[in-house]
Design an enzyme around this catalytic site. Structure first.
Site, PDB file in Angstrom:
ATOM      1  CG  HIS A  79      -9.221   6.662  -2.220  1.00  0.00           C
ATOM      2  ND1 HIS A  79      -9.743   5.983  -3.447  1.00  0.00           N
ATOM      3  CD2 HIS A  79      -8.793   5.561  -1.489  1.00  0.00           C
ATOM      4  CE1 HIS A  79      -9.446   4.760  -3.168  1.00  0.00           C
ATOM      5  NE2 HIS A  79      -8.599   4.199  -2.768  1.00  0.00           N
ATOM      6  CG  ASP A  87      -4.665   3.312  -1.075  1.00  0.00           C
ATOM      7  OD1 ASP A  87      -5.941   3.586  -1.249  1.00  0.00           O
ATOM      8  OD2 ASP A  87      -3.727   2.654  -1.659  1.00  0.00           O
ATOM      9  CG  HIS A  94      -5.788   5.502  -5.889  1.00  0.00           C
ATOM     10  ND1 HIS A  94      -4.831   5.971  -4.497  1.00  0.00           N
ATOM     11  CD2 HIS A  94      -6.398   4.305  -5.073  1.00  0.00           C
ATOM     12  CE1 HIS A  94      -5.382   4.994  -3.693  1.00  0.00           C
ATOM     13  NE2 HIS A  94      -5.935   4.012  -4.446  1.00  0.00           N
ATOM     14  NE  ARG A 138      -3.305  -1.527  -1.167  1.00  0.00           N
ATOM     15  CZ  ARG A 138      -4.380  -1.279  -0.961  1.00  0.00           C
ATOM     16  NH1 ARG A 138      -5.386  -0.630  -0.956  1.00  0.00           N
ATOM     17  NH2 ARG A 138      -4.621  -1.191   0.426  1.00  0.00           N
TER      18      ARG A 138
END
Length: 318
Positions: free
Chosen positions: A144, A146, A294, A309
């Site tokens: 996917h 983000d 990723h 993150r």
């Protein structure tokens, strides 16, 4: 009365024929692939302030010689941005910086996002992933990009591993420009100018109940993005559909859309387009969310994996 069978000369005998073999539609087959790390005509220059150590053929590089705890000078920021455009994901071993320093580094590329769908860290714009052990498995081990369900998906993200399992827990990235480059001319023609709908619900409905998702529907309505986007800094064409959030291609019958999307999202799975990173505590990855997908490998249970993150607000794809 005897029956005489005429002799068949060798020249007139039927030649051996290869039996028919059915090839599944929309297959992905072996053969040499086009592997371009940078766009055609891109001027590559030596780096003066950093050491760039490739980790893959076309994607992924370790950056040495940078202290991420310190502010970036304009010249250093320029070199890091050029490395990001050329390698798509940058790795910094043993950075071990605080959440605030991680935020300060990311802010060199723009404003930071908040995400009400994910667990909060030390600030509203810091996401904390605490996985393994007794934690509920969730949404990371699928290819996917983000937040493509946003009108302006993230430019990129800076991820730091705070705690790593004794084995496993790697993350993989795929170069979606390479994925586009290797499509057939026929497929490229089919998707030229096509638009696809992205929605947050498919990516989260398996893990969250309606009581969490319904209040967010107005904040995150379905959005439309091009199936093939151009990178705003390099101009390169890239596939921009993913398993988590892309629901259908506009104007296509459902069966046709599903079949084409299934083929397109599988392109991220080609190993030649990928890099795989094995984490140590304190490592940082900084990736271009516009150009990559990723996959966080979920192979470390019952051990724990803790990461933080921050994501950088992007632009509207075109």
């Amino acid at each position: 009365m005897a029956v005489i069978t005429p002799a068949v000369s060798p020249a007139s005998a039927a030649a051996p024929a290869l039996r028919e073999a059915r090839v599944p539609a929309d297959g992905m087959y072996e053969g040499r692939r086009t592997l371009r790390r940078v766009p055609e005509g891109w001027e590559e220059r030596p780096y003066e302030l950093i050491d760039v150590v490739p980790q893959g053929r076309i994607i992924g590089a370790e950056i040495r010689g940078v202290d991420l705890a310190q502010p970036l000078t304009p010249a250093l920021r320029e070199e890091l941005n050029r490395a990001l455009l050329e390698w798509k994901v940058l790795f910094f071993r043993g950075a071990g910086i605080t959440s605030e320093q991680q935020r300060a580094f990311a802010l060199n590329w723009g404003e930071l996002e908040t995400n009400p769908l994910l667990a909060r860290g030390s600030a509203d714009d810091v996401v904390r992933f605490d996985k393994g052990g007794s934690a509920t498995p969730t949404y990371e081990n699928v290819w996917h990009a983000d937040v493509t369900f946003r009108e302006k998906p993230a430019l990129g993200a800076v991820l730091q591993l705070r705690e790593v399992p004794p084995v496993g827990g790697d993350t993989m990235w795929a170069d979606m420009a390479a994925a586009y480059d290797n499509l057939s001319d026929e497929v490229k023609a089919r998707i030229e100018g096509a638009q696809a709908v992205h929605d947050f619900i498919p990516g989260f409905v398996r893990f969250y109940g309606p009581e969490k998702l319904i209040p967010l529907q107005e904040q995150f309505p379905p959005v439309t993005h091009p199936v093939v986007r151009r990178h705003p800094e390099t101009g390169r064409k890239m596939l921009f559909v993913n398993t988590s959030f892309t629901t259908h291609i506009v104007g296509m019958e459902r069966a046709e859309s599903d079949r084409l999307l299934s083929y397109l999202v599988r392109q991220a799975q080609v190993p030649e387009y990928q890099v795989r990173f094995h984490w140590q505590a304190g490592d940082i990855a900084f990736w271009d969310n516009r150009a990559t997908q990723h996959y966080a490998v979920d192979d470390y249970a019952p051990h724990r994996r803790v990461a933080e993150r921050v994501a950088i607000t992007g632009d509207r794809p075109y």
